[in-house]
Design a protein around this motif. Structure first.
Motif, PDB file in Angstrom:
ATOM      1  N   ARG A  52       0.842  -1.179   0.000  1.00  0.00           N
ATOM      2  CA  ARG A  52       0.000   0.000   0.000  1.00  0.00           C
ATOM      3  C   ARG A  52       0.887   1.243   0.000  1.00  0.00           C
ATOM      4  O   ARG A  52       1.839   1.333   0.767  1.00  0.00           O
ATOM      5  N   GLY A  53       0.580   2.198  -0.899  1.00  0.00           N
ATOM      6  CA  GLY A  53       1.332   3.452  -0.923  1.00  0.00           C
ATOM      7  C   GLY A  53       0.860   4.372   0.196  1.00  0.00           C
ATOM      8  O   GLY A  53      -0.098   4.054   0.916  1.00  0.00           O
ATOM      9  N   ASP A  54       1.511   5.520   0.344  1.00  0.00           N
ATOM     10  CA  ASP A  54       1.185   6.420   1.448  1.00  0.00           C
ATOM     11  C   ASP A  54      -0.236   6.967   1.361  1.00  0.00           C
ATOM     12  O   ASP A  54      -0.841   7.319   2.368  1.00  0.00           O
ATOM     13  N   HIS A  55      -0.780   7.063   0.129  1.00  0.00           N
ATOM     14  CA  HIS A  55      -2.127   7.616  -0.012  1.00  0.00           C
ATOM     15  C   HIS A  55      -3.132   6.536  -0.374  1.00  0.00           C
ATOM     16  O   HIS A  55      -4.153   6.804  -0.991  1.00  0.00           O
ATOM     17  N   GLY A  56      -2.820   5.315  -0.028  1.00  0.00           N
ATOM     18  CA  GLY A  56      -3.760   4.234  -0.269  1.00  0.00           C
ATOM     19  C   GLY A  56      -3.662   3.664  -1.672  1.00  0.00           C
ATOM     20  O   GLY A  56      -4.451   2.819  -2.052  1.00  0.00           O
ATOM     21  N   GLU A  57      -2.695   4.135  -2.479  1.00  0.00           N
ATOM     22  CA  GLU A  57      -2.603   3.594  -3.835  1.00  0.00           C
ATOM     23  C   GLU A  57      -1.872   2.253  -3.810  1.00  0.00           C
ATOM     24  O   GLU A  57      -1.207   1.917  -2.830  1.00  0.00           O
ATOM     25  N   LEU A  58      -2.039   1.508  -4.917  1.00  0.00           N
ATOM     26  CA  LEU A  58      -1.421   0.195  -5.012  1.00  0.00           C
ATOM     27  C   LEU A  58      -0.004   0.332  -5.527  1.00  0.00           C
ATOM     28  O   LEU A  58       0.240   1.039  -6.495  1.00  0.00           O
ATOM     29  N   ILE A  59       0.948  -0.336  -4.883  1.00  0.00           N
ATOM     30  CA  ILE A  59       2.309  -0.370  -5.416  1.00  0.00           C
ATOM     31  C   ILE A  59       2.645  -1.831  -5.665  1.00  0.00           C
ATOM     32  O   ILE A  59       2.532  -2.669  -4.766  1.00  0.00           O
ATOM     33  N   TRP A  60       2.995  -2.128  -6.911  1.00  0.00           N
ATOM     34  CA  TRP A  60       3.214  -3.533  -7.268  1.00  0.00           C
ATOM     35  C   TRP A  60       4.604  -3.993  -6.855  1.00  0.00           C
ATOM     36  O   TRP A  60       5.464  -4.252  -7.675  1.00  0.00           O
ATOM     37  N   LYS A  61       4.825  -4.052  -5.560  1.00  0.00           N
ATOM     38  CA  LYS A  61       6.077  -4.573  -5.045  1.00  0.00           C
ATOM     39  C   LYS A  61       5.746  -5.803  -4.202  1.00  0.00           C
ATOM     40  O   LYS A  61       4.961  -5.711  -3.253  1.00  0.00           O
ATOM     41  N   PHE A  62       6.341  -6.934  -4.575  1.00  0.00           N
ATOM     42  CA  PHE A  62       5.972  -8.183  -3.916  1.00  0.00           C
ATOM     43  C   PHE A  62       6.354  -8.184  -2.436  1.00  0.00           C
ATOM     44  O   PHE A  62       7.463  -7.820  -2.065  1.00  0.00           O
ATOM     45  N   THR A  63       5.404  -8.603  -1.593  1.00  0.00           N
ATOM     46  CA  THR A  63       5.678  -8.713  -0.163  1.00  0.00           C
ATOM     47  C   THR A  63       4.705  -9.703   0.471  1.00  0.00           C
ATOM     48  O   THR A  63       3.604  -9.898  -0.022  1.00  0.00           O
ATOM     49  N   VAL A  64       5.108 -10.337   1.563  1.00  0.00           N
ATOM     50  CA  VAL A  64       4.178 -11.204   2.283  1.00  0.00           C
ATOM     51  C   VAL A  64       3.754 -10.520   3.586  1.00  0.00           C
ATOM     52  O   VAL A  64       3.114 -11.114   4.442  1.00  0.00           O
ATOM     53  N   GLU A  65       4.076  -9.233   3.669  1.00  0.00           N
ATOM     54  CA  GLU A  65       3.817  -8.457   4.871  1.00  0.00           C
ATOM     55  C   GLU A  65       2.352  -8.493   5.304  1.00  0.00           C
ATOM     56  O   GLU A  65       2.043  -8.571   6.489  1.00  0.00           O
ATOM     57  N   ASN A  66       1.423  -8.458   4.281  1.00  0.00           N
ATOM     58  CA  ASN A  66      -0.007  -8.432   4.602  1.00  0.00           C
ATOM     59  C   ASN A  66      -0.431  -9.684   5.364  1.00  0.00           C
ATOM     60  O   ASN A  66      -1.257  -9.623   6.262  1.00  0.00           O
ATOM     61  N   TYR A  67       0.154 -10.814   4.945  1.00  0.00           N
ATOM     62  CA  TYR A  67      -0.202 -12.067   5.626  1.00  0.00           C
ATOM     63  C   TYR A  67       0.449 -12.130   7.004  1.00  0.00           C
ATOM     64  O   TYR A  67      -0.140 -12.648   7.950  1.00  0.00           O
ATOM     65  N   GLN A  68       1.674 -11.583   7.084  1.00  0.00           N
ATOM     66  CA  GLN A  68       2.331 -11.532   8.396  1.00  0.00           C
ATOM     67  C   GLN A  68       1.502 -10.701   9.357  1.00  0.00           C
ATOM     68  O   GLN A  68       1.305 -11.067  10.513  1.00  0.00           O
ATOM     69  N   ARG A  69       0.972  -9.584   8.830  1.00  0.00           N
ATOM     70  CA  ARG A  69       0.169  -8.707   9.679  1.00  0.00           C
ATOM     71  C   ARG A  69      -1.099  -9.418  10.150  1.00  0.00           C
ATOM     72  O   ARG A  69      -1.501  -9.310  11.308  1.00  0.00           O
ATOM     73  N   LEU A  70      -1.713 -10.174   9.225  1.00  0.00           N
ATOM     74  CA  LEU A  70      -2.918 -10.924   9.579  1.00  0.00           C
ATOM     75  C   LEU A  70      -2.612 -11.938  10.672  1.00  0.00           C
ATOM     76  O   LEU A  70      -3.409 -12.173  11.572  1.00  0.00           O
ATOM     77  N   ALA A  71      -1.408 -12.539  10.595  1.00  0.00           N
ATOM     78  CA  ALA A  71      -1.012 -13.520  11.606  1.00  0.00           C
ATOM     79  C   ALA A  71      -0.576 -12.845  12.897  1.00  0.00           C
ATOM     80  O   ALA A  71      -0.272 -13.516  13.872  1.00  0.00           O
ATOM     81  N   GLY A  72      -0.533 -11.506  12.914  1.00  0.00           N
ATOM     82  CA  GLY A  72      -0.286 -10.797  14.163  1.00  0.00           C
ATOM     83  C   GLY A  72       1.107 -10.218  14.313  1.00  0.00           C
ATOM     84  O   GLY A  72       1.408  -9.595  15.324  1.00  0.00           O
ATOM     85  N   TYR A  73       1.965 -10.417  13.285  1.00  0.00           N
ATOM     86  CA  TYR A  73       3.323  -9.896  13.428  1.00  0.00           C
ATOM     87  C   TYR A  73       3.405  -8.465  12.917  1.00  0.00           C
ATOM     88  O   TYR A  73       2.904  -8.140  11.858  1.00  0.00           O
ATOM     89  N   SER A  74       4.016  -7.581  13.663  1.00  0.00           N
ATOM     90  CA  SER A  74       4.211  -6.209  13.220  1.00  0.00           C
ATOM     91  C   SER A  74       5.536  -5.730  13.788  1.00  0.00           C
ATOM     92  O   SER A  74       6.248  -6.486  14.458  1.00  0.00           O
ATOM     93  N   LEU A  75       5.831  -4.456  13.523  1.00  0.00           N
ATOM     94  CA  LEU A  75       7.076  -3.880  14.032  1.00  0.00           C
ATOM     95  C   LEU A  75       7.160  -3.990  15.549  1.00  0.00           C
ATOM     96  O   LEU A  75       8.228  -4.075  16.125  1.00  0.00           O
ATOM     97  N   PHE A  76       5.991  -3.946  16.189  1.00  0.00           N
ATOM     98  CA  PHE A  76       5.983  -3.897  17.658  1.00  0.00           C
ATOM     99  C   PHE A  76       5.816  -5.272  18.281  1.00  0.00           C
ATOM    100  O   PHE A  76       5.387  -5.385  19.419  1.00  0.00           O
ATOM    101  N   GLY A  77       6.111  -6.336  17.512  1.00  0.00           N
ATOM    102  CA  GLY A  77       5.986  -7.659  18.076  1.00  0.00           C
ATOM    103  C   GLY A  77       4.666  -8.301  17.717  1.00  0.00           C
ATOM    104  O   GLY A  77       3.965  -7.851  16.807  1.00  0.00           O
ATOM    105  N   TRP A  78       4.294  -9.341  18.452  1.00  0.00           N
ATOM    106  CA  TRP A  78       3.151 -10.157  18.066  1.00  0.00           C
ATOM    107  C   TRP A  78       1.904  -9.811  18.875  1.00  0.00           C
ATOM    108  O   TRP A  78       1.969  -9.699  20.095  1.00  0.00           O
ATOM    109  N   THR A  79       0.773  -9.577  18.181  1.00  0.00           N
ATOM    110  CA  THR A  79      -0.502  -9.405  18.889  1.00  0.00           C
ATOM    111  C   THR A  79      -1.528 -10.327  18.262  1.00  0.00           C
ATOM    112  O   THR A  79      -1.538 -10.507  17.047  1.00  0.00           O
TER     113      THR A  79
END
Lengths: 302, 265
Positions: A52-79
């Motif tokens: 996701r870009g800064d203004h909500g636009e789509l950026i076609w850069k491959f990442t699995v970050e979205n799934y990591q976030r869903l699983a609870g992992y973020s910069l601040f540890g696991w929730t």
């Protein structure tokens, strides 16, 4: 062999011409479904790996970050927040389906026992809510749960809510709303099975001194299984993804996965994460149906 | 016919009340003079008359109808042709299972997922053409996408019922393609087509999620209006509007049942 003459439904034609004609008939509908259903679905899977870009636009850069976030992992540890929402959605869908089935059996048997003429009226009484808009049926609960009425008074007396507040938004309200919204989805298919029930089998079981539970499990359940299955799937799948009911009756206190998805496409404008959550919902739904299929077979063997 | 046990009867009646009590509550409030709250103050029909003065509501009603009519027309045409294509040609096993899957996806997929994926697609298409700006066109496309499958399923089951004998008889009597279609097949298919169209129409009226995701500033429908109003706080006007919508649903359901009864008879 394409040019060999064949007779198809009284028409003398060739395989090639039949094929061309058939494809012409299919082309319109299938292209529509391809363009607006299948391709968007595939694109959606792709988007769930994008950024996701800064203004909500789509950026076609491959990442699995979205799934990591869903699983609870973020910069601040696991929730466990998101996983909790997913789990809660399964729980709500399961309980809603279960309660609906428990209420649907007596209702179906009752309707089937009415004389033919009034049966039509009773069925109409179930079909009308089936077709009534979900938003209306959900907010209608505001009235029954308002502080002036017995339900909220009872909850106040039991110390569940402070005095003079309505009995929503909270979990109880979500469950009440869910069951009332989805109940007709179980009753209608179940009734079609109950109507055709072969009572001779039930009587045979009774004559052989089966207990009431055994009569139900072995004479009634297998016979009504086709309608019950349709009803369970028609309830469970949409209940997993619903967002009107939890939004109006649960608010931020009882969020379900539907609300989480809606947020990403609405106020947060985070399409990649929204797509990842949607695919999570899809996978959970399929796993649940798979478990149901397996357990369902076990019940038949019983 | 068998008598049902008193406990079963009591449970059944409780369940029916459970379904209707909330709706009855809304109906009662729609004729209550009290402006807010849920206490009975006296009978009035003012809230219903006020609906007619509210331009927003009239506009939403018009949008709802436009959306339902246009999408149903497109979906009925495409769905019917698709159903003919599926059932009247000797497709192989693989093609058949592909076609079946295509028809079943829109029926079983959670609508919120379909809505989300369309938001993304229209978001990308918007950069090509402003036709795809959030609004009526997006909503019509979204509705048609799930309606096609329902229409095709209903018409296909009607075609299975008709069988192929009539068609063969028509060919034996030298009917041309066009004549056979117009004079034999279409009249026989009509009940299926009408039933499919009615189903599509009701599905469109009933939809909230797709419209909610795809609507623009000028394309609000009644369900969206009611939702937005309820979130701001319920008013007797909204109760009146909702009661009207429920009454229209009753009329549609009873009408549809009359129609299908006549067809079977």
């Amino acid at each position: 062999m394409k040019n060999k003459n064949i007779l198809w439904r009284g028409e003398l034609t060739t395989e090639g011409s039949l094929l061309r004609k058939g494809l012409a008939f299919l082309s319109g509908g299938i292209s529509w479904l391809m363009i607006f259903l299948v391709l968007p679905g595939l694109l959606f899977i792709g988007v769930s790996f994008a950024t996701r870009g800064d203004h909500g636009e789509l950026i076609w850069k491959f990442t699995v970050e979205n799934y990591q976030r869903l699983a609870g992992y973020s910069l601040f540890g696991w929730t466990p927040d998101y996983l909790l929402i997913l789990w809660r959605s399964v729980e709500v869908a399961f309980v809603t389906t279960l309660v609906s089935v428990i209420l649907a059996y007596p209702l179906s048997f009752f309707i089937a026992s009415r004389p033919a003429k009034s049966r039509y009226v009773w069925l109409t009484l179930i079909i009308v809510p089936f077709w009534t808009n979900m938003v209306i049926r959900t907010y209608a609960w505001f009235y029954l749960l308002s502080p002036e009425l017995p339900l909220a008074k009872l909850a106040t007396a039991l110390g569940m809510i402070p005095p003079d507040t309505p009995l929503y938004p909270n979990a109880i309200a979500v469950y009440l709303g869910m069951v009332s919204v989805f109940l007709p989805f179980v009753v209608l298919p179940l009734y079609s099975s109950v109507e055709r029930l072969d009572w001779a089998l039930v009587e045979a079981a009774q004559d052989l001194y089966s207990s009431k539970i055994r009569v139900f499990m072995q004479a009634i359940l297998p016979q009504t299984a086709p309608g019950l299955s349709v009803g369970i799937i028609l309830t469970f799948v949409p209940a997993m993804g619903t967002f009107v009911v939890p939004d109006l009756l649960g608010g931020s206190k009882y969020m379900l996965v539907g609300n989480l998805i809606q947020q990403q496409f609405g106020s947060s404008r985070d399409w990649p994460f929204g797509a990842a959550v949607s695919l999570g919902l899809m996978v959970l739904t399929m796993i649940s149906l798979q478990i149901y299929n397996r357990k369902g077979k076990e019940i038949e063997v019983l | 016919m068998r008598k049902s046990h008193p406990i079963i009867k009591a449970l059944a009646l409780f369940t029916v009340w459970f379904l209707y009590l909330p709706l009855l509550g809304v109906a009662v409030c729609s004729v209550n003079t009290a402006k807010g709250g849920w206490v009975w103050k006296g009978f009035t029909l003012d809230w219903y008359f006020k609906l007619l003065d509210n331009e927003w509501i009239l506009n939403s009603a018009w949008n709802t109808l436009e959306l339902a009519v246009v999408s149903t027309a497109i979906a009925t045409l495409l769905g019917t042709i698709l159903a003919i294509g599926i059932s009247r040609f000797p497709w192989g096993r693989k093609t058949n299972s592909f076609l079946n899957t295509m028809l079943n996806i829109p029926v079983v997929i959670p609508d919120i997922i379909m809505a989300g994926s369309l938001v993304v697609v229209f978001g990308i298409l918007r950069e090509v053409s402003s036709i795809f700006d959030m609004g009526m066109i997006d909503m019509i496309i979204g509705h048609v996408t799930f309606q096609i499958a329902f229409v095709a399923l209903v018409v296909r089951s009607r075609l299975a019922l008709i069988g192929q004998d009539v068609e063969e008889a028509g060919r034996d009597l030298f009917a041309s393609n066009w004549y056979l279609m117009r004079k034999v097949m279409l009249p026989l298919m009509m009940p299926g087509i009408v039933a499919g169209a009615m189903l599509a129409f009701t599905l469109s009226l009933d939809d909230f999620v797709l419209s909610f995701f795809l609507s623009g500033p000028d394309s609000q429908t009644l369900p969206l209006f009611i939702y937005a109003a309820v979130r701001r706080g319920v008013t007797p006007e909204i109760h009146a509007l909702s009661t009207l919508v429920v009454l229209i649903t009753v009329i549609l359901v009873v009408g549809a049942e009359r129609f299908s009864k006549k067809e079977i008879a």
